[in-house]
Enzyme design. Structure first.
Site, PDB file in Angstrom:
ATOM      1  N   GLU A  62       0.830  -1.207   0.000  1.00 53.69           N
ATOM      2  CA  GLU A  62       0.000   0.000   0.000  1.00 53.69           C
ATOM      3  C   GLU A  62       0.862   1.253   0.000  1.00 53.69           C
ATOM      4  O   GLU A  62       0.580   2.212  -0.723  1.00 53.69           O
ATOM      5  CB  GLU A  62      -0.922   0.007   1.227  1.00 53.69           C
ATOM      6  CG  GLU A  62      -1.888  -1.168   1.295  1.00 53.69           C
ATOM      7  CD  GLU A  62      -1.369  -2.312   2.136  1.00 53.69           C
ATOM      8  OE1 GLU A  62      -0.153  -2.627   2.074  1.00 53.69           O
ATOM      9  OE2 GLU A  62      -2.169  -2.919   2.876  1.00 53.69           O
ATOM     10  N   CYS A  93      -0.118   1.020   7.302  1.00 54.87           N
ATOM     11  CA  CYS A  93      -0.691   1.357   5.993  1.00 54.87           C
ATOM     12  C   CYS A  93      -2.033   2.069   6.157  1.00 54.87           C
ATOM     13  O   CYS A  93      -2.354   2.974   5.376  1.00 54.87           O
ATOM     14  CB  CYS A  93      -0.832   0.106   5.141  1.00 54.87           C
ATOM     15  SG  CYS A  93       0.767  -0.546   4.611  1.00 54.87           S
TER      16      CYS A  93
HETATM   17 ZN   LIG Z   1       1.132  -2.402   5.789  1.00 59.28          ZN
END
Ligand SMILES: [Zn+2]
Length: 164
Positions: A62, A93
């Protein structure tokens, strides 16, 4: 059609790409995670896990996709974009996606699937949810400094600051 009325066929196509990136990542020596960034129904950037390849513990799929999207779009804000990721974002993330101001996150596998694969996403969520900081596997100490707010004071008095 706007982002608030998702096109399920299109979302499945984006997710198919994210999962393909994740599986290819394993074949190429990376971790089993992939992500794409979508704006106005188009994929503008992709990413796969590059932690071991780049010796960067923050190079999750990500984060990699976000960095590529920002570079591609020439911006630090991904407002108006959707993050499509093969697996539920870990706490880092998720926080990064908040900072990037995504409109939505779409994921397929979840933290339990990741745990079954040997990854600590669920364990790290549990640190935030259940455990007092004293039991974390890291030590965090605060140092009292008389000028601790100096950077913020300087920021707030800078008339041409670029807020994010
Ligand atoms: Zn992550």
């Amino acid at each position: 059609m706007t982002l608030s009325t998702p096109d399920l066929d299109l979302e499945r196509a984006w997710m198919t790409e994210a999962i393909r990136l994740a599986t290819d990542s394993v074949r190429n020596g990376g971790g089993p995670f992939g992500a794409v960034v979508v704006r106005e129904r188009e994929i503008v950037a992709t990413g796969n896990n590059q932690v071991t390849a780049t010796l960067d513990p923050t190079a999750h799929a990500e984060v990699t996709a976000m960095r590529n999207a920002c570079r591609e779009l020439g911006t630090f804000s991904l407002a108006g974009c959707v993050l499509v990721t093969s697996c539920e974002p870990c706490p880092m993330c998720l926080s990064s996606a908040l900072w990037a101001r995504f409109d939505r996150i779409v994921f397929a596998a979840d933290r339990d699937d990741a745990a079954a694969g040997g990854f600590d996403d669920r364990a790290f969520y549990q640190l935030f949810e259940k455990n007092p900081e004293g039991t974390w596997p890291i030590t965090m100490d605060r140092i009292e400094m008389p000028n601790r707010t100096e950077p913020f004071d300087t920021w707030l008095t800078k008339p041409d600051r670029i807020e994010y």
